[in-house]
Design an enzyme around this catalytic site. Structure first.
Site, short mmCIF file in Angstrom:
data_model
loop_
_atom_site.label_atom_id
_atom_site.label_comp_id
_atom_site.label_asym_id
_atom_site.label_seq_id
_atom_site.Cartn_x
_atom_site.Cartn_y
_atom_site.Cartn_z
N ARG A 167 0.82 -1.24 -0.11
CA ARG A 167 -0.06 0.21 0.05
C ARG A 167 0.95 1.27 0.02
O ARG A 167 2.01 1.14 0.82
CB ARG A 167 -0.92 0.10 1.17
CG ARG A 167 -2.04 -0.89 1.11
CD ARG A 167 -3.16 -0.25 0.23
NE ARG A 167 -4.12 -1.23 0.06
CZ ARG A 167 -4.44 -2.33 -0.59
NH1 ARG A 167 -3.86 -2.49 -1.67
NH2 ARG A 167 -5.72 -3.10 -0.74
N HIS B 241 -1.76 0.67 -9.98
CA HIS B 241 -2.32 -0.59 -8.89
C HIS B 241 -2.96 -1.49 -9.84
O HIS B 241 -4.25 -1.85 -9.65
CB HIS B 241 -3.54 0.14 -8.36
CG HIS B 241 -3.64 -0.41 -7.05
ND1 HIS B 241 -4.03 -0.10 -5.69
CD2 HIS B 241 -3.78 -1.64 -6.53
CE1 HIS B 241 -4.33 -0.93 -4.72
NE2 HIS B 241 -4.09 -2.13 -5.25
P1 NDP Z 1 -1.97 -11.71 4.10
O1 NDP Z 1 -2.68 -11.10 5.13
O2 NDP Z 1 -2.29 -13.07 3.69
O3 NDP Z 1 -0.40 -11.63 4.68
C1 NDP Z 1 0.16 -10.61 5.40
C2 NDP Z 1 1.48 -10.89 5.48
O4 NDP Z 1 2.30 -9.68 6.35
C3 NDP Z 1 1.71 -11.88 6.71
O5 NDP Z 1 2.82 -12.83 6.44
C4 NDP Z 1 1.92 -11.39 8.28
O6 NDP Z 1 2.58 -12.18 8.92
C5 NDP Z 1 2.68 -9.97 7.47
N1 NDP Z 1 2.50 -8.98 8.47
C6 NDP Z 1 1.39 -8.46 9.02
N2 NDP Z 1 1.71 -7.44 9.65
C7 NDP Z 1 2.96 -7.39 10.00
C8 NDP Z 1 3.78 -6.93 10.86
N3 NDP Z 1 3.71 -5.97 11.68
N4 NDP Z 1 5.19 -7.17 10.95
C9 NDP Z 1 5.67 -8.44 9.97
N5 NDP Z 1 4.96 -8.81 9.30
C10 NDP Z 1 3.71 -8.55 9.32
O7 NDP Z 1 -2.10 -10.60 2.92
P2 NDP Z 1 -1.95 -10.83 1.36
O8 NDP Z 1 -0.56 -11.66 1.28
O9 NDP Z 1 -3.07 -11.56 0.73
O10 NDP Z 1 -1.91 -9.31 0.93
C11 NDP Z 1 -0.96 -8.62 1.41
C12 NDP Z 1 -1.20 -7.10 0.93
O11 NDP Z 1 -0.85 -6.96 -0.46
C13 NDP Z 1 -2.64 -6.46 0.86
O12 NDP Z 1 -2.83 -6.28 2.33
C14 NDP Z 1 -2.89 -5.41 0.23
O13 NDP Z 1 -2.29 -4.39 0.52
C15 NDP Z 1 -1.59 -5.80 -0.96
N6 NDP Z 1 -2.22 -6.12 -2.24
C16 NDP Z 1 -1.97 -5.42 -3.60
C17 NDP Z 1 -2.31 -5.72 -4.75
C18 NDP Z 1 -1.92 -5.12 -5.90
O14 NDP Z 1 -2.54 -5.15 -7.02
N7 NDP Z 1 -0.94 -4.10 -5.72
C19 NDP Z 1 -3.25 -6.58 -4.97
C20 NDP Z 1 -3.77 -7.41 -3.65
C21 NDP Z 1 -2.87 -7.09 -2.15
P3 NDP Z 1 2.17 -13.50 9.86
O15 NDP Z 1 1.84 -14.40 8.52
O16 NDP Z 1 3.00 -13.69 10.66
O17 NDP Z 1 0.60 -12.97 10.28
#
Ligand code: NDP
Length: 313
Positions: free
Chosen positions: A228, A276
Site C-alpha cells: 500500500r 495499481h
Molecule cells: P496476508 O494477510 O495473507 O499476509 C500478510 C503478511 O504480512 C503475513 O505474512 C503477516 O505475518 C505479515 N505481517 C502483517 N503485519 C506485520 C507486521 N507488523 N510485521 C511483520 N509482518 C507482518 O495478505 P496478502 O498476502 O493476501 O496481501 C498482502 C497485501 O498486498 C494486501 O494487504 C494489500 O495491501 C496488498 N495487495 C496489493 C495488490 C496490488 O495489486 N498491488 C493486490 C492485492 C493485495 P504473519 O503471517 O506472521 O501474520
C-alpha cells in the site's frame, strides 16, 4: 440455495459478475445489490469492493461479506463499517500468479535498470547500459509472507533469486529464509538487494518505509511496492533515490490513488509507476474463489482468508 448479493463495482458491472458465477457456480443464487426487489436476508453473502457508507446498516445484517480485494484496510478503517460480520479477503491461484509475475518483472526491470531504456526511447536516443547482474547473484527480500507474499517468494526462488522473507510469526517456506518479528527486521533488511513490500496496511505497518528503515538496506538496493502507498514516507523514498541509497523503485501503489499529475513520483528518473494493477484476477477466477469460500461457510468451515479485524488483516 445460498444467495450472493453483488455490490462490487456498481450496478453496471453486475451482468459480468452474474455471467461469471453462472459459469463456475450455477447453484449459487446471484442477485444485484442495486435491484429494487433485492431484500437482504440474514443468510445472505455480499460481495463488495468499496461500498458506500449508507450500505453499512444493511451489510451489518449479512451472514458474511466477501471483498474483491486482498487488502481490506479501506473497509476496516471506514467509520461505521460492520467489523463484527465475517469478512473474507480475495485470494485464489490466479491472484497469486499475477502478483508473482508482476514482482518478477519489476525485479528484473530493477536489475537491468529498464527505466533508463524507457527514458532513452522517449528521446529516441541509443545508449547502451549493459549491466551484468543476474538473478542468481541477487538477494531479494519479501516483506509480508502471507497469501501473496508466500506465493511471490517461492516463485522468485524458482526463478533463481536468493530469497528471504519477513513476517510476524515464525514459519518455514521452501527455498526461502524466513525472518520473524521486529527483532529480526535489521538482519532481514541487510539481505535485501531488492526489497518487495507485500505487507497489509495496519497501524503497525503504515509509514514503516522511512529514512531510517531504508538506510538499513544494502547501499543501492532496489524497492518494489505492491503493498500500500501508506507504507511509504514518500519524501524519504525520493531522498533515498536521490542520494543513491536506493538505485530505483517500482511503485504499483501510491498515496493518493490516482496519483495527481503534480506528483514528483511521475517524472523521477529512477521510478517506474504502474496504476495499481499488479494483481487483479479475472471475474471468472474471482467468482470461482468466492463461490468456494461461500461453499466453505455454508458447510460451517472457516475460509482460509478470513480477516481478523483485531489484527487488521
Ligand atoms: P496476508 O494477510 O495473507 O499476509 C500478510 C503478511 O504480512 C503475513 O505474512 C503477516 O505475518 C505479515 N505481517 C502483517 N503485519 C506485520 C507486521 N507488523 N510485521 C511483520 N509482518 C507482518 O495478505 P496478502 O498476502 O493476501 O496481501 C498482502 C497485501 O498486498 C494486501 O494487504 C494489500 O495491501 C496488498 N495487495 C496489493 C495488490 C496490488 O495489486 N498491488 C493486490 C492485492 C493485495 P504473519 O503471517 O506472521 O501474520
Amino acid at each position: 440455495m445460498a444467495r450472493l448479493i453483488i455490490s462490487a463495482d456498481g450496478p453496471e458491472k453486475f451482468d459480468i459478475w452474474k455471467k461469471a458465477f453462472a459459469e463456475v457456480a450455477p447453484d449459487l443464487s446471484v442477485l444485484s445489490w442495486y435491484a429494487s426487489e433485492t431484500r437482504l436476508q440474514p443468510s445472505d453473502y455480499v460481495l463488495v469492493w468499496s461500498p458506500e457508507a449508507d450500505h453499512y446498516p444493511a451489510l451489518a445484517t449479512a451472514k458474511a461479506i466477501l471483498c474483491t480485494g486482498a487488502g481490506v484496510d479501506h473497509l476496516l478503517n471506514a467509520p461505521g463499517f460492520p467489523r463484527h460480520i465475517p469478512l473474507v479477503r480475495m485470494g485464489g491461484e490466479q491472484t497469486g500468479q499475477l502478483m508473482a509475475d508482476y514482482v518478477t518483472w519489476a525485479a528484473i526491470a530493477l536489475l537491468r535498470q529498464a527505466r533508463t531504456w524507457a527514458l532513452q526511447q522517449a528521446e529516441q536516443r541509443w545508449a547502451c547500459n549493459t549491466i551484468a547482474r543476474t538473478t542468481d547473484a541477487t538477494r531479494i527480500g519479501v516483506m509480508g509472507l502471507g497469501h501473496l507474499g508466500g506465493y511471490v517468494a517461492t516463485h522468485l526462488a524458482r526463478v533463481g533469486f536468493r530469497v528471504s522473507g519477513w513476517k510476524r510469526s515464525p514459519a518455514t517456506l521452501t527455498g526461502v529464509t524466513v525472518y520473524a518479528g521486529q527483532e529480526a527486521l535489521s538482519a532481514f533488511l541487510e539481505t535485501a538487494d531488492i526489497l518487495v513490500n507485500l505487507l497489509p496496511s495496519t497501524p503497525q505497518t503504515d509509514g514503516i518505509i522511512s529514512k531510517e528503515f531504508l538506510k538499513r538496506l544494502p547501499r543501492g538496493a532496489g524497492f518494489i511496492n505492491v503493498g500500500r502507498g501508506r507504507h511509504v514516507v514518500q519524501t524519504d523514498l525520493i531522498n533515498a533515490l536521490n542520494a543513491g541509497i536506493l538505485c530505483g523503485a517500482v511503485l504499483d501503489v501510491v498515496t493518493p490513488e490516482p496519483l495527481p499529475a503534480t506528483s514528483p513520483l511521475w517524472t523521477h528518473p529512477s521510478i517506474i509507476i504502474t496504476p495499481h494493477v499488479a494483481s487483479e484476477a479475472s471475474p471468472l477466477m474471482q467468482a470461482q474463489y468466492v463461490a468456494e469460500a461461500v461453499g466453505q461457510m455454508e458447510r460451517g468451515e472457516k475460509p482460509a482468508l478470513l480477516c481478523d479485524p483485531q489484527r487488521g488483516y
